[in-house]
Design a protein around this motif. Structure first.
Motif, PDB file in Angstrom:
ATOM      1  N   ALA A  55      -1.025  58.138  13.164  1.00  0.00           N
ATOM      2  CA  ALA A  55      -0.096  56.693  13.035  1.00  0.00           C
ATOM      3  C   ALA A  55       0.896  56.548  12.252  1.00  0.00           C
ATOM      4  N   HIS A  56       0.192  56.690  11.297  1.00  0.00           N
ATOM      5  CA  HIS A  56       0.687  55.753   9.576  1.00  0.00           C
ATOM      6  C   HIS A  56       1.956  57.156   9.685  1.00  0.00           C
ATOM      7  N   THR A  57       1.916  57.523   9.485  1.00  0.00           N
ATOM      8  CA  THR A  57       2.722  58.897   9.245  1.00  0.00           C
ATOM      9  C   THR A  57       3.831  58.846  10.656  1.00  0.00           C
ATOM     10  N   ASP A  58       3.595  58.377  11.948  1.00  0.00           N
ATOM     11  CA  ASP A  58       4.451  58.097  12.558  1.00  0.00           C
ATOM     12  C   ASP A  58       5.335  57.128  12.542  1.00  0.00           C
ATOM     13  N   ALA A  59       4.847  55.929  12.212  1.00  0.00           N
ATOM     14  CA  ALA A  59       5.073  54.905  11.984  1.00  0.00           C
ATOM     15  C   ALA A  59       5.860  54.782  10.926  1.00  0.00           C
ATOM     16  N   LEU A  60       6.042  55.599   9.720  1.00  0.00           N
ATOM     17  CA  LEU A  60       6.344  56.249   8.185  1.00  0.00           C
ATOM     18  C   LEU A  60       7.812  56.649   8.664  1.00  0.00           C
ATOM     19  N   GLY A  61       7.722  57.431   9.923  1.00  0.00           N
ATOM     20  CA  GLY A  61       8.438  58.260  10.301  1.00  0.00           C
ATOM     21  C   GLY A  61       9.844  57.349  10.847  1.00  0.00           C
ATOM     22  N   LEU A  62       9.779  56.358  11.012  1.00  0.00           N
ATOM     23  CA  LEU A  62      10.825  55.622  12.203  1.00  0.00           C
ATOM     24  C   LEU A  62      12.072  55.130  11.049  1.00  0.00           C
ATOM     25  N   ALA A  63      13.110  54.720  12.303  1.00  0.00           N
ATOM     26  CA  ALA A  63      14.287  54.209  10.875  1.00  0.00           C
ATOM     27  C   ALA A  63      13.847  53.190  10.494  1.00  0.00           C
ATOM     28  N   GLY A  64      13.591  52.725   8.970  1.00  0.00           N
ATOM     29  CA  GLY A  64      13.388  51.239   8.418  1.00  0.00           C
ATOM     30  C   GLY A  64      12.341  50.960   8.661  1.00  0.00           C
ATOM     31  N   ALA A  65      11.478  52.214   8.825  1.00  0.00           N
ATOM     32  CA  ALA A  65      10.083  51.488   8.720  1.00  0.00           C
ATOM     33  C   ALA A  65       9.905  52.087   7.280  1.00  0.00           C
ATOM     34  N   GLU A  66       8.723  51.100   6.649  1.00  0.00           N
ATOM     35  CA  GLU A  66       8.753  51.382   4.758  1.00  0.00           C
ATOM     36  C   GLU A  66       6.708  50.541   4.870  1.00  0.00           C
ATOM     37  N   LEU A  67       6.250  51.173   3.587  1.00  0.00           N
ATOM     38  CA  LEU A  67       4.798  50.456   3.140  1.00  0.00           C
ATOM     39  C   LEU A  67       5.147  48.957   2.774  1.00  0.00           C
ATOM     40  N   PHE A  68       4.509  48.686   3.263  1.00  0.00           N
ATOM     41  CA  PHE A  68       4.157  46.950   3.825  1.00  0.00           C
ATOM     42  C   PHE A  68       4.266  46.685   1.916  1.00  0.00           C
ATOM     43  N   ASP A  69       5.196  45.973   1.589  1.00  0.00           N
ATOM     44  CA  ASP A  69       4.835  45.235   0.167  1.00  0.00           C
ATOM     45  C   ASP A  69       4.695  43.091  -0.263  1.00  0.00           C
ATOM     46  N   PRO A  70       3.627  43.386  -0.176  1.00  0.00           N
ATOM     47  CA  PRO A  70       3.939  41.588   0.585  1.00  0.00           C
ATOM     48  C   PRO A  70       4.608  41.087  -1.062  1.00  0.00           C
ATOM     49  N   SER A  71       4.033  41.393  -1.604  1.00  0.00           N
ATOM     50  CA  SER A  71       4.033  41.179  -3.662  1.00  0.00           C
ATOM     51  C   SER A  71       6.261  40.824  -3.728  1.00  0.00           C
ATOM     52  N   GLY A  72       6.230  41.470  -3.060  1.00  0.00           N
ATOM     53  CA  GLY A  72       7.938  42.233  -3.354  1.00  0.00           C
ATOM     54  C   GLY A  72       8.423  42.797  -4.783  1.00  0.00           C
TER      55      GLY A  72
END
Length: 110
Positions: A55-72
């Protein structure tokens, strides 16, 4: 539908499984027991899918999806994927996958 409406649908779908809502940093979140596994962030929904899972791999494969960086600050959380609203039709599937991942972790701790 708006991100909040999709979120509400997911809450309704998962409530029978013991899922409830909470706030995390002022945003609406999904929780099982005391553990958050998904949160609305801006127009994205962020899911704790577990690094390396399908699921992690599939989600990252979506256009615009990325690892979440809450701190920026270029310190993304490896288990969390931010999925844009463009893919909100798949949010329910990712919420289910995040819930399953959490349950698996909780079982492993027992």
């Amino acid at each position: 539908m708006s991100p909040d409406e999709y979120f509400d649908d997911i809450v309704d779908e998962l409530a029978p499984e013991g899922v409830h809502t909470a706030k995390l940093f002022g945003s609406r979140a999904l929780k099982l027991d005391s553990k958050v596994f998904a949160v609305v962030h801006s127009d994205d929904m962020v899911f704790r899918l577990g690094a390396g899972t399908r699921a992690h791999t599939d989600a990252l494969g979506l256009a615009g999806a990325e690892l979440f960086d809450p701190s920026g600050k270029q310190r993304p959380l490896k288990d969390w994927v931010a999925v844009p609203a463009d893919h909100s039709g798949q949010w329910s599937l990712f919420a289910e996958a995040a819930l399953a991942h959490l349950r698996q972790e909780l079982r492993a701790r027992r």
